[in-house]
Design an enzyme around this catalytic site. Structure first.
Site, mmCIF file in Angstrom:
data_model
loop_
_atom_site.group_PDB
_atom_site.id
_atom_site.type_symbol
_atom_site.label_atom_id
_atom_site.label_comp_id
_atom_site.label_asym_id
_atom_site.label_seq_id
_atom_site.Cartn_x
_atom_site.Cartn_y
_atom_site.Cartn_z
ATOM 1 N N GLY A 53 0.865 -1.178 0.000
ATOM 2 C CA GLY A 53 0.000 0.000 0.000
ATOM 3 C C GLY A 53 0.893 1.217 0.000
ATOM 4 N N HIS A 167 8.814 -7.253 -2.682
ATOM 5 C CA HIS A 167 7.669 -7.684 -3.505
ATOM 6 C C HIS A 167 7.990 -8.986 -4.244
ATOM 7 C CE1 HIS A 167 5.065 -4.156 -3.135
ATOM 8 N NE2 HIS A 167 6.196 -3.482 -2.987
ATOM 9 N N GLU A 169 6.006 -10.774 -5.845
ATOM 10 C CA GLU A 169 5.118 -10.967 -6.996
ATOM 11 C C GLU A 169 5.675 -10.378 -8.292
ATOM 12 O OE1 GLU A 169 4.749 -8.980 -4.490
ATOM 13 O OE2 GLU A 169 3.697 -7.117 -4.960
ATOM 14 N N GLY A 222 -17.382 -10.039 -30.710
ATOM 15 C CA GLY A 222 -16.242 -10.526 -31.497
ATOM 16 C C GLY A 222 -14.945 -10.344 -30.723
ATOM 17 N N GLY A 223 -15.036 -9.700 -29.557
ATOM 18 C CA GLY A 223 -13.862 -9.558 -28.682
ATOM 19 C C GLY A 223 -13.647 -10.850 -27.909
ATOM 20 N N ASP A 225 -13.578 -11.603 -24.606
ATOM 21 C CA ASP A 225 -14.411 -11.970 -23.456
ATOM 22 C C ASP A 225 -15.785 -12.494 -23.880
ATOM 23 O OD1 ASP A 225 -12.236 -10.907 -22.198
ATOM 24 O OD2 ASP A 225 -13.208 -9.018 -21.679
ATOM 25 N N LYS A 365 -7.802 -12.038 -17.624
ATOM 26 C CA LYS A 365 -7.773 -12.117 -19.096
ATOM 27 C C LYS A 365 -6.991 -13.336 -19.609
ATOM 28 C CE LYS A 365 -8.931 -9.511 -22.719
ATOM 29 N NZ LYS A 365 -10.182 -8.768 -22.813
#
Ligand code: XMP
Length: 509
Positions: A53, A167, A169, A222-223, A225, A365
């Site tokens: 944070g 970090h 990650e 057509g995307g 997702d 995604k």
């Protein structure tokens, strides 16, 4: 299914942490630090990660959490601010570091820890802090240090509480992935039950239970997702699914036909295509202002879409391709605001459904793409480069006409064809043709020409917030230029955009 909670204190890497956990086959979800403790307890997590944070724990306006969270018996890993928060909760000392660390720093492990299992004693991590733990709390032992940070990591093995100032990650942390893996598998006892195959099976089963004999309507763009949502729903309920595809005539060349062919041949569903290029051309006639053009395309899209939905009749379920990043409540600032996104649309009041279905709302995604590939959706669709909602409208400067759409579509098709043929598209994040609406003098045989210019735009980027113009080899550019001027009637000059973002944007309007 085992779950890890990423408790968000406003750090910039919160989504990255959750993605790393999921990449390691453990399901992770992000909740803001304002989530009540009984809600967290109810959700039955195998482990909790406190994110970083931007704040100092001694600042009253900083995000805090009830100390009781450390008493739940659930393993905890604190990262950066989350690490300091644990020290603060347990009455250790956090103070301003004499030397703040930012960037790659070498750490040394000073005591055995499950968190560092299989990791060399000395390695590079990514630091970003001005405060540090000057004294670890009682019951904690320091397990790593750097030259300027006496407590770069600490543990309380009995209570399974771990904290790292750096970090793990981010990829700059050499063994960050391994450390997170150790937390998940060695400390939380996870077994790795988050797999895309089981996601598909479980989702199909629960969609069938929820939908029953009713029908489902999905808006297909057509995307990536909405295409993957369509694939999943079709697998679950077949012809009970109706996909409404609004083709505004502002997509890339033959893209509407490709989308239709893909879905009608691959999947069992009712496919409704609304061809309405003329409607959009009429609405855009004489309009040159970029913002107004965008607004018109957005408004008209939904006018056409909802009209069609009304024709399909009320009842059944309405499905949307909402994905996880669209749903995450931020731990920053006003925690009551849920991020608004184009994927979650407001339905007109005179349209009624029995419920909304969002089959991808738990996926990132990359996971959506993986599901799409497993469902057999062609790579061309699931690995599709981003395409702006307003379509070619933002790549044709000035007024939109049918002829200008043809020019930009044809030039773009040549560019794509060449890039695919030589395999260079793999190196690019996005590439396309733009019609600036400027003409220039040229020569063809013995004739003078006065025709349109095409701009080629290609960028490399990780996140599209910044982007570098792509150094495409000259001989590829030469071939593209040669083919466009030969094959696209009305173009006599091709130029290549060598501007990065910032100061330019990727798109032109
Ligand atoms: P800019 O032009 O802002 O674009 O540098 C960054 C990325 O966003 C895409 N883009 C859009 N995507 N609706 C979208 O869905 C839009 O209105 C829109 N405008 C830009 C752009 O293609 C690039 O990938």
């Amino acid at each position: 299914m085992q779950k890890i909670l990423v408790l968000d204190f406003g750090g910039q890497y919160n989504q990255l942490i959750a993605r790393r956990v999921r990449d390691d086959s453990v399901y992770a979800e992000i909740l803001p630090y304002t989530t009540p403790i009984d809600e967290i307890q109810r959700r039955n997590y195998s482990g909790i990660i406190f994110t970083g944070g931007p704040n100092s724990v001694y600042d009253n306006s900083s995000p805090h959490y009830t100390k009781n969270i450390l008493e739940l018996g659930i393993p905890v890993l604190g990262i950066c601010y989350g690490c300091q928060l644990i020290a603060w909760m347990r009455d250790g000392t956090v103070s301003t570091a004499p030397v703040s660390e930012y960037g790659k720093v070498e750490i040394k492990t000073v005591r055995e820890s499950l968190l560092f299992k299989g990791i060399p004693e000395s390695s590079v991590v990514w630091m970003s802090h001005t405060d540090y733990i000057s004294e670890a709390p009682e019951g904690f032992e320091v397990i790593a240090e750097t030259d300027n940070c006496p407590c770069a990591a600490m543990q309380n093995t009995e209570e399974k509480i771990y904290a790292v100032q750096f970090h793990p990650e981010v990829t700059h942390s050499q063994y960050g992935k391994e450390m997170l893996h150790n937390f998940l598998y060695e400390i939380c006892g996870c077994t790795g039950d988050w797999k895309m195959d089981s996601f598909i099976d479980d989702t199909v089963k629960s969609l069938r239970e929820k939908i029953g004999e009713k029908r489902v309507i999905l808006g297909l763009s057509g995307g990536v997702d909405s295409s993957v949502a369509a694939g999943l729903l079709s697998r679950a309920v077949g012809s009970q699914l109706t996909c409404v595809f609004v083709d505004q005539g502002l997509m890339r060349k033959d893209e509407g036909d490709f989308v239709e062919k893909t879905f009608t041949s691959l999947f069992d569903m009712k496919f409704v295509r609304v061809n309405c290029q003329q409607h959009f051309l009429d609405a855009l006639k004489g309009v040159t202002d970029p913002e107004q053009k965008r607004k018109i395309v957005g408004t008209e899209f939904y006018n056409v879409f909802w009209e069609q939905i009304k024709k399909e009749g009320n009842g059944g379920f309405f499905a949307q391709g909402t994905i996880y990043p669209d749903c995450i409540e931020s731990g920053k600032g006003d925690a009551d605001t849920i991020k608004t996104h184009h994927n979650r649309v407001k339905m007109p009041e005179d349209i009624h459904f029995d419920g909304i279905i969002e089959p991808l709302k738990d996926l990132f995604k990359d996971e959506v793409r993986a599901v799409g590939e497993k469902l057999g959706i062609p790579k061309q669709l699931v690995r599709r480069q981003p395409f702006p909602g307003p379509g070619l409208c933002v790549r044709i400067l000035g007024e939109i006409t049918a002829e200008k759409i043809r020019l930009v579509q044809d030039a773009d098709a040549v560019l794509r064809d060449e890039m695919d043929k030589c395999g260079y598209s793999e190196n690019l994040s996005q590439f396309f043709a733009v019609l600036p609406g400027a003409k220039s003098v040229g020569v063809m045989g013995d004739h003078r020409t006065y025709e349109d210019i095409i701009i080629l735009r290609a960028v490399c980027t990780d996140d599209f917030m910044t982007a570098d113009w792509a150094r495409i080899p000259y001989d590829i550019l030469a071939k593209v230029s040669n083919r466009i001027t030969n094959e696209v009637k009305g173009i006599n000059r091709v130029v290549y955009d060598i501007t990065s973002k910032p100061p330019a944007t990727v798109e032109y309007e």
